[in-house]
Design a protein around this motif. Structure first.
Motif, PDB file in Angstrom:
ATOM      1  N   UNK A 186       0.822  -1.207   0.000  1.00 19.28           N
ATOM      2  CA  UNK A 186       0.000   0.000   0.000  1.00 19.28           C
ATOM      3  C   UNK A 186       0.858   1.259   0.000  1.00 19.28           C
ATOM      4  N   UNK A 191      -5.769  -1.761  -1.151  1.00 12.79           N
ATOM      5  CA  UNK A 191      -6.171  -1.997   0.242  1.00 12.79           C
ATOM      6  C   UNK A 191      -6.791  -3.371   0.444  1.00 12.79           C
ATOM      7  N   UNK A 194      -7.556  -6.273   3.733  1.00 18.15           N
ATOM      8  CA  UNK A 194      -8.958  -6.398   4.149  1.00 18.15           C
ATOM      9  C   UNK A 194      -9.435  -7.838   3.985  1.00 18.15           C
ATOM     10  N   UNK A 231     -14.006 -10.442  10.325  1.00 17.08           N
ATOM     11  CA  UNK A 231     -14.599  -9.111  10.186  1.00 17.08           C
ATOM     12  C   UNK A 231     -14.842  -8.766   8.717  1.00 17.08           C
ATOM     13  N   UNK A 271     -18.110 -10.127   7.846  1.00 10.60           N
ATOM     14  CA  UNK A 271     -19.153  -9.417   8.585  1.00 10.60           C
ATOM     15  C   UNK A 271     -19.484  -8.076   7.925  1.00 10.60           C
ATOM     16  N   UNK A 272     -18.488  -7.410   7.399  1.00 10.05           N
ATOM     17  CA  UNK A 272     -18.740  -6.089   6.805  1.00 10.05           C
ATOM     18  C   UNK A 272     -19.355  -6.185   5.413  1.00 10.05           C
ATOM     19  N   UNK A 273     -19.066  -7.257   4.698  1.00  9.34           N
ATOM     20  CA  UNK A 273     -19.542  -7.361   3.312  1.00  9.34           C
ATOM     21  C   UNK A 273     -20.901  -8.061   3.224  1.00  9.34           C
ATOM     22  N   UNK A 275     -23.997  -6.876   1.525  1.00  8.77           N
ATOM     23  CA  UNK A 275     -23.558  -5.754   0.696  1.00  8.77           C
ATOM     24  C   UNK A 275     -22.700  -6.265  -0.459  1.00  8.77           C
ATOM     25  N   UNK A 313     -22.674  -4.137  -3.736  1.00 10.77           N
ATOM     26  CA  UNK A 313     -21.824  -2.952  -3.575  1.00 10.77           C
ATOM     27  C   UNK A 313     -20.357  -3.343  -3.730  1.00 10.77           C
ATOM     28  N   UNK A 340     -18.003  -2.350  -6.766  1.00  9.92           N
ATOM     29  CA  UNK A 340     -16.809  -1.551  -6.476  1.00  9.92           C
ATOM     30  C   UNK A 340     -15.601  -2.088  -7.235  1.00  9.92           C
ATOM     31  N   UNK A 388      -4.782   0.715   5.304  1.00  6.20           N
ATOM     32  CA  UNK A 388      -5.125   0.811   3.882  1.00  6.20           C
ATOM     33  C   UNK A 388      -6.636   0.851   3.678  1.00  6.20           C
ATOM     34  N   UNK A 389      -7.352   0.071   4.475  1.00  5.91           N
ATOM     35  CA  UNK A 389      -8.821   0.054   4.364  1.00  5.91           C
ATOM     36  C   UNK A 389      -9.385   1.439   4.695  1.00  5.91           C
ATOM     37  N   UNK A 408      -8.891   4.102   2.034  1.00  6.59           N
ATOM     38  CA  UNK A 408      -9.737   4.000   0.846  1.00  6.59           C
ATOM     39  C   UNK A 408     -10.899   4.972   0.990  1.00  6.59           C
ATOM     40  N   UNK A 439     -15.738   3.823   0.414  1.00  5.62           N
ATOM     41  CA  UNK A 439     -16.222   2.449   0.587  1.00  5.62           C
ATOM     42  C   UNK A 439     -16.259   1.994   2.057  1.00  5.62           C
ATOM     43  N   UNK A 476     -19.435   2.839   3.861  1.00  2.00           N
ATOM     44  CA  UNK A 476     -20.581   2.019   3.464  1.00  2.00           C
ATOM     45  C   UNK A 476     -20.538   0.648   4.118  1.00  2.00           C
ATOM     46  N   UNK A 477     -19.351   0.092   4.227  1.00  2.00           N
ATOM     47  CA  UNK A 477     -19.241  -1.265   4.777  1.00  2.00           C
ATOM     48  C   UNK A 477     -19.399  -1.276   6.292  1.00  2.00           C
ATOM     49  N   UNK A 478     -18.985  -0.198   6.947  1.00  2.00           N
ATOM     50  CA  UNK A 478     -19.051  -0.143   8.418  1.00  2.00           C
ATOM     51  C   UNK A 478     -20.446   0.265   8.887  1.00  2.00           C
ATOM     52  N   UNK A 479     -21.166   1.013   8.048  1.00  2.00           N
ATOM     53  CA  UNK A 479     -22.461   1.571   8.439  1.00  2.00           C
ATOM     54  C   UNK A 479     -23.395   0.504   9.025  1.00  2.00           C
ATOM     55  N   UNK A 480     -23.914   0.777  10.199  1.00  2.00           N
ATOM     56  CA  UNK A 480     -24.846  -0.150  10.849  1.00  2.00           C
ATOM     57  C   UNK A 480     -24.152  -1.315  11.528  1.00  2.00           C
ATOM     58  N   UNK A 481     -22.848  -1.448  11.285  1.00  2.00           N
ATOM     59  CA  UNK A 481     -22.090  -2.559  11.875  1.00  2.00           C
ATOM     60  C   UNK A 481     -20.930  -2.029  12.704  1.00  2.00           C
ATOM     61  N   UNK A 483     -19.772  -4.362  15.441  1.00  2.00           N
ATOM     62  CA  UNK A 483     -19.023  -5.522  14.947  1.00  2.00           C
ATOM     63  C   UNK A 483     -17.585  -5.120  14.624  1.00  2.00           C
ATOM     64  N   UNK A 484     -17.470  -3.980  13.977  1.00  2.00           N
ATOM     65  CA  UNK A 484     -16.146  -3.551  13.551  1.00  2.00           C
ATOM     66  C   UNK A 484     -15.288  -3.145  14.745  1.00  2.00           C
ATOM     67  N   UNK A 504     -14.325  -6.060  17.147  1.00  2.00           N
ATOM     68  CA  UNK A 504     -13.255  -6.882  16.582  1.00  2.00           C
ATOM     69  C   UNK A 504     -11.924  -6.158  16.686  1.00  2.00           C
TER      70      UNK A 504
END
Lengths: 297, 283
Positions: A139, A145, A149, A155, A158-160, A163, A166, A170, B148-149, B152, B155, B158-163, B166-167, B170
């Protein structure tokens, strides 16, 4: 969805139920391997173009699409072993292999372990652990990235989860290395891939292809000491990895040709199917099967 | 969060064009506390009462977190340091000590470099520093995949929203040694704070500014700090490396590791952390 164009078939090989489609009434066999996060659907346009001259076999890789999602064994050495069992199950003991993206990793692992069974190798928009992929993962030097990930653990799933569309959208339409023509893949195609990722175990399996990259790195570093004996065609895309695919392959093979498709992103099988099929057919015609000498093992 | 802490007062400070939330209490020479990600001023709750016996303690929410504003820009560490300096000025303090953790530690170091006349001492808790000779190599460490995540654009939000829980849960668990220190209810406070509109983006912006921070810090370190620096880390995280790291930036560095401790020092080992800070700031 035009799934009717390629009715799926099933074949049990070892502990894996493979889903695949097969086209063409004869000719030498070629197995087309899709990349991440896709399925055999990625080859829908190319498979038909090659089928007039070749026996075209297009599986969903283990963990993807309708093929089984095993608990373990996502290192490419194991995936290649399972794929070989699948090929043998179809009666194909010598094949041409074409792999895109992570499918290229699998194709290399197959060709490196059983060089006498792989007549030709076509390596598309890919790079190999130990032989160039590390740069794509760095990176601090502009790498992506998603390696970190995808490798992070539960995790990521869990995040995907929920979704997936999306996520796929992406990657296919991302600014860097994504489609040159964002509409060359339809929303319905994106949806198709997303639904495949929604099946139980699909995200886990797909990320497992990344979590095993350290194992692949050490396997590749051993295999790479013996150059591949068969002719290899490396195909890049000017909006994708460019010449990187050829640069990687030149480090593990001695008979290498390279090509770069223009105005094309990381997904040439979908964005430039005619050009990709022509490159593959010309390469196979010039390097007929079984002409390379039997390797020393 | 608006959780109350006995003896402390919540203030909303107008600093330039942003609102900065500060929690203030105690008596003595001023000490500003700068939290990290994914946290707020609340990470200091266990040591603030002890520190307040000897200092006027000011725990801020950084721009982008808690009850501070989340504007579109200004998330490089020099700008965050300017927020902290401005907040201290509003409170009437022109000379003060600084303690930062994680991202807040990067801000603390930036503050020491950009306001040498104001910062008397700086404590840096458990973080890699932009400008460090290993900064870029460190991106390959699987434990910092989130750099790196977070860098970005768009994105991750969007992926963390509502979670968020969880994030965040962890993230905490992967970097904790003393799991008894961070029960689910405490983690939930941080997750809910992050779930406030703008706060997920705000926290991620701290990472997106890393290239700017690295370039700035490389420039700053050519004139090393002369004030005393305490570099302290958990022995299971940055402790073993942090003194040598800070010696690249300053001539007078002490510190080391706190035993049986992960990344969350003020929560995992509050007594030991407070003790080390009080000794350092009392000198």
């Amino acid at each position: 969805m035009d799934a009717e164009l390629y009715p799926y078939r099933s074949l049990r090989a070892g502990d894996i139920r493979f889903a695949y489609y097969r086209m063409g009434s004869g000719g030498p066999p070629i197995i087309l391997l899709h990349g991440w996060p896709q399925t055999s659907h990625a080859w829908r346009r190319v498979a038909g173009l090659l089928s007039s001259a070749y026996d075209v076999v297009v599986p969903d890789l283990p963990g993807f699409g309708y093929t089984s999602k095993p608990d373990a064994g996502f290192d490419k050495k194991t995936i290649a072993r399972r794929l070989r069992e699948f090929a043998h199950g179809l009666g194909l003991s010598r094949v041409a292999l074409a792999g895109h993206d992570l499918g290229g990793h699998v194709a290399y692992a197959y060709a490196a372990q059983w060089p006498e069974e792989v007549n030709n190798l076509i390596f598309i928009e890919s790079s190999l652990p130990s032989f160039g992929q590390e740069e794509a993962m760095d990176v601090s030097k502009g790498g992506s990235w998603h390696f970190g990930f995808n490798m992070a653990g539960d995790i990521s799933e869990e995040l995907v989860r929920g979704r997936e569309k999306l996520f796929v959208d992406h990657f296919m339409r991302r600014e860097k290395v994504g489609l040159f023509d964002a509409n060359s893949v339809s929303d319905a195609d994106i949806e198709f891939y997303a639904r495949a990722l929604q099946r139980p175990g699909a995200l886990r399996s797909s990320f497992s292809y990344y979590r095993t990259l350290p194992i692949d790195r050490s396997d590749n570093s051993v295999w790479g000491q013996t150059p591949l004996p068969m002719p290899v065609l490396a195909i890049g895309a000017d909006w994708g990895y460019g010449a990187a695919s050829e640069q990687t392959v030149r480090r593990v093979a001695r008979d290498v040709q390279g090509a770069v498709i223009e105005r094309c992103g990381h997904y040439p099988a979908e964005e430039r199917p005619d050009e990709l099929a022509r490159l593959i057919a010309d390469f196979l015609a010039k390097t007929p099967s079984a002409q390379h000498p039997a390797p020393q093992r | 969060m608006n959780s109350e802490l006995n003896g402390f007062r919540h203030k909303s400070l107008r600093v330039g064009d942003v609102k900065i939330h500060a929690v203030v209490g105690g008596d003595g020479p001023p000490l500003v506390l700068l939290h990290g990600w994914p946290q707020t001023w609340w990470e200091w709750r266990r040591i603030m009462p002890v520190l307040a016996e000897h200092h006027t303690v000011v725990a801020l929410d950084l721009r982008g977190a808690g009850h501070s504003d989340c504007p579109q820009s200004g998330y490089d560490k020099a700008s965050l340091a300017e927020d902290a300096h401005g907040a201290m000025a509003v409170l009437g303090f022109s000379r003060y000590a600084v303690c930062g953790h994680d991202i807040g530690a990067m801000v603390a170091l930036a503050l020491a470099f950009t306001h040498r006349e104001s910062v008397t001492r700086v404590a840096v808790l458990d973080a890699p520093m932009p400008g460090w000779s290993q900064w870029e190599a460190n991106f390959a460490d699987p434990m910092v995949w989130h750099f790196a995540f977070h860098m970005k654009r768009d994105l991750p939000e969007r992926l963390i929203y509502g979670r968020e829980f969880d994030y965040v849960s962890t993230f905490f668990a992967d970097r904790t040694f003393n799991h008894g220190a961070l029960p689910v209810e405490e983690v939930e406070i941080y997750a809910r704070s992050m779930a406030q509109p703008g706060n997920t983006r705000g926290g991620l912006e701290w990472y997106r500014a890393f290239p700017v921070d690295h370039a700035n810090a490389l420039d700053w370190k050519r004139s090393p700090l002369t004030i005393p620096v305490l570099a302290l880390g958990g022995d299971h995280r940055w402790g073993p490396k942090i003194v040598a790291m800070l010696e690249e930036f300053a001539g007078d560095v002490s510190g080391g590791s706190i035993r049986d401790c992960g990344h969350w020092m003020a929560e995992e080992r509050p007594a030991e952390t407070a003790d080390a800070l009080l000794k350092f700031f009392a000198q």
